[in-house]
Design a protein around this motif. Structure first.
Motif, PDB file in Angstrom:
ATOM      1  N   LEU A 175       0.871  -1.171   0.000  1.00 55.62           N
ATOM      2  CA  LEU A 175       0.000   0.000   0.000  1.00 55.62           C
ATOM      3  C   LEU A 175       0.906   1.218   0.000  1.00 55.62           C
ATOM      4  CD1 LEU A 175      -2.875   1.186   0.260  1.00 55.62           C
ATOM      5  CD2 LEU A 175      -2.575   1.033   2.738  1.00 55.62           C
ATOM      6  N   LEU A 176       0.717   2.112  -0.964  1.00 54.37           N
ATOM      7  CA  LEU A 176       1.564   3.285  -1.128  1.00 54.37           C
ATOM      8  C   LEU A 176       0.744   4.562  -1.021  1.00 54.37           C
ATOM      9  CD1 LEU A 176       2.963   1.709  -4.303  1.00 54.37           C
ATOM     10  CD2 LEU A 176       4.518   2.332  -2.477  1.00 54.37           C
ATOM     11  N   ASN A 177       1.309   5.563  -0.354  1.00 52.31           N
ATOM     12  CA  ASN A 177       0.727   6.901  -0.347  1.00 52.31           C
ATOM     13  C   ASN A 177       1.674   7.785  -1.141  1.00 52.31           C
ATOM     14  OD1 ASN A 177      -0.038   9.552   0.170  1.00 52.31           O
ATOM     15  ND2 ASN A 177      -0.777   9.063   2.218  1.00 52.31           N
ATOM     16  N   ILE A 178       1.238   8.171  -2.330  1.00 58.72           N
ATOM     17  CA  ILE A 178       2.047   9.033  -3.197  1.00 58.72           C
ATOM     18  C   ILE A 178       1.342  10.369  -3.293  1.00 58.72           C
ATOM     19  CG2 ILE A 178       3.028   9.363  -5.494  1.00 58.72           C
ATOM     20  CD1 ILE A 178       3.104   6.314  -5.760  1.00 58.72           C
ATOM     21  N   ASP A 179       1.908  11.364  -2.628  1.00 57.89           N
ATOM     22  CA  ASP A 179       1.357  12.726  -2.624  1.00 57.89           C
ATOM     23  C   ASP A 179      -0.112  12.758  -2.208  1.00 57.89           C
ATOM     24  OD1 ASP A 179       3.826  13.742  -3.487  1.00 57.89           O
ATOM     25  OD2 ASP A 179       3.286  13.425  -5.595  1.00 57.89           O
ATOM     26  N   GLY A 180      -0.485  11.897  -1.264  1.00 56.99           N
ATOM     27  CA  GLY A 180      -1.850  11.874  -0.763  1.00 56.99           C
ATOM     28  C   GLY A 180      -2.789  10.941  -1.505  1.00 56.99           C
ATOM     29  N   ASP A 181      -2.341  10.373  -2.614  1.00 53.24           N
ATOM     30  CA  ASP A 181      -3.142   9.401  -3.352  1.00 53.24           C
ATOM     31  C   ASP A 181      -2.692   7.998  -2.944  1.00 53.24           C
ATOM     32  OD1 ASP A 181      -4.643  11.291  -4.838  1.00 53.24           O
ATOM     33  OD2 ASP A 181      -2.947  11.539  -6.215  1.00 53.24           O
ATOM     34  N   LEU A 182      -3.647   7.096  -2.754  1.00 58.17           N
ATOM     35  CA  LEU A 182      -3.355   5.752  -2.267  1.00 58.17           C
ATOM     36  C   LEU A 182      -3.441   4.728  -3.392  1.00 58.17           C
ATOM     37  CD1 LEU A 182      -5.478   5.982   0.976  1.00 58.17           C
ATOM     38  CD2 LEU A 182      -2.995   6.212   0.783  1.00 58.17           C
ATOM     39  N   TYR A 183      -2.468   3.823  -3.411  1.00 63.28           N
ATOM     40  CA  TYR A 183      -2.409   2.774  -4.420  1.00 63.28           C
ATOM     41  C   TYR A 183      -2.031   1.469  -3.738  1.00 63.28           C
ATOM     42  CZ  TYR A 183      -2.034   6.931  -7.270  1.00 63.28           C
ATOM     43  OH  TYR A 183      -2.258   8.156  -7.832  1.00 63.28           O
ATOM     44  N   CYS A 184      -2.553   0.373  -4.254  1.00 62.69           N
ATOM     45  CA  CYS A 184      -2.195  -0.938  -3.732  1.00 62.69           C
ATOM     46  C   CYS A 184      -1.803  -1.817  -4.908  1.00 62.69           C
ATOM     47  CB  CYS A 184      -3.359  -1.551  -2.964  1.00 62.69           C
ATOM     48  SG  CYS A 184      -2.913  -3.096  -2.134  1.00 62.69           S
ATOM     49  N   ILE A 185      -0.607  -2.417  -4.804  1.00 62.40           N
ATOM     50  CA  ILE A 185      -0.074  -3.259  -5.872  1.00 62.40           C
ATOM     51  C   ILE A 185       0.409  -4.581  -5.295  1.00 62.40           C
ATOM     52  CG2 ILE A 185       0.629  -1.312  -7.322  1.00 62.40           C
ATOM     53  CD1 ILE A 185       3.539  -1.810  -6.271  1.00 62.40           C
TER      54      ILE A 185
END
Length: 106
Positions: A30-40
C-alpha cells in the motif's frame, strides 16, 4: 464478490509512506504518493522478486533486482525487463480507515 479488508488508519500512512502486508493469497504494498493511495502486488513479473524496497518516482515503482518499472496506478510495465503488468487493487477510505478490495480468487 470481493470483500473490503481494513488495513490501516489514513493518519498512519502519510504521503511518501508504504506498508507491506499479506492478503489471503498474496503479498501487497500500500503506497501513499502525494496523498493518493495505491495498492499493488509485491511481485515483479520479470523474476518473481519482491518490489517492497523498490524506489518510487513519478507513480512508478522500480524492481530493486533488475530495474523493471511498473506504474502503480495501472500495474502496466513502464520499463523492461518485465513484460507483464502487476496486479493492482482498489483502495477506499471509510471513516478514516484505508480499505483494500480483496480479489475473488479462483
Amino acid at each position: 464478490m470481493s470483500k473490503l479488508i481494513p488495513v490501516v488508519a489514513v493518519a498512519d500512512l502519510p504521503p511518501g509512506a508504504r506498508l507491506h502486508f499479506d492478503l489471503a493469497e498474496e503479498s501487497v504494498i500500500l503506497l501513499n504518493i502525494d496523498g493518493d493511495l495505491y495498492c499493488i502486488a509485491d511481485l515483479c513479473t520479470h523474476d518473481g522478486g519482491p518490489l517492497t524496497d523498490g524506489n518510487v518516482c513519478d507513480h512508478q515503482i522500480e524492481c530493486p533486482r533488475h530495474g523493471a518499472r511498473f506504474d502503480v496506478r495501472s500495474g502496466r510495465v513502464t520499463r523492461p525487463p518485465a513484460a507483464d503488468p502487476i496486479p493492482t487493487y482498489p483502495v477506499r477510505i471509510e471513516d478514516g480507515i484505508i480499505l483494500i478490495e480483496e480479489p475473488d480468487y479462483w
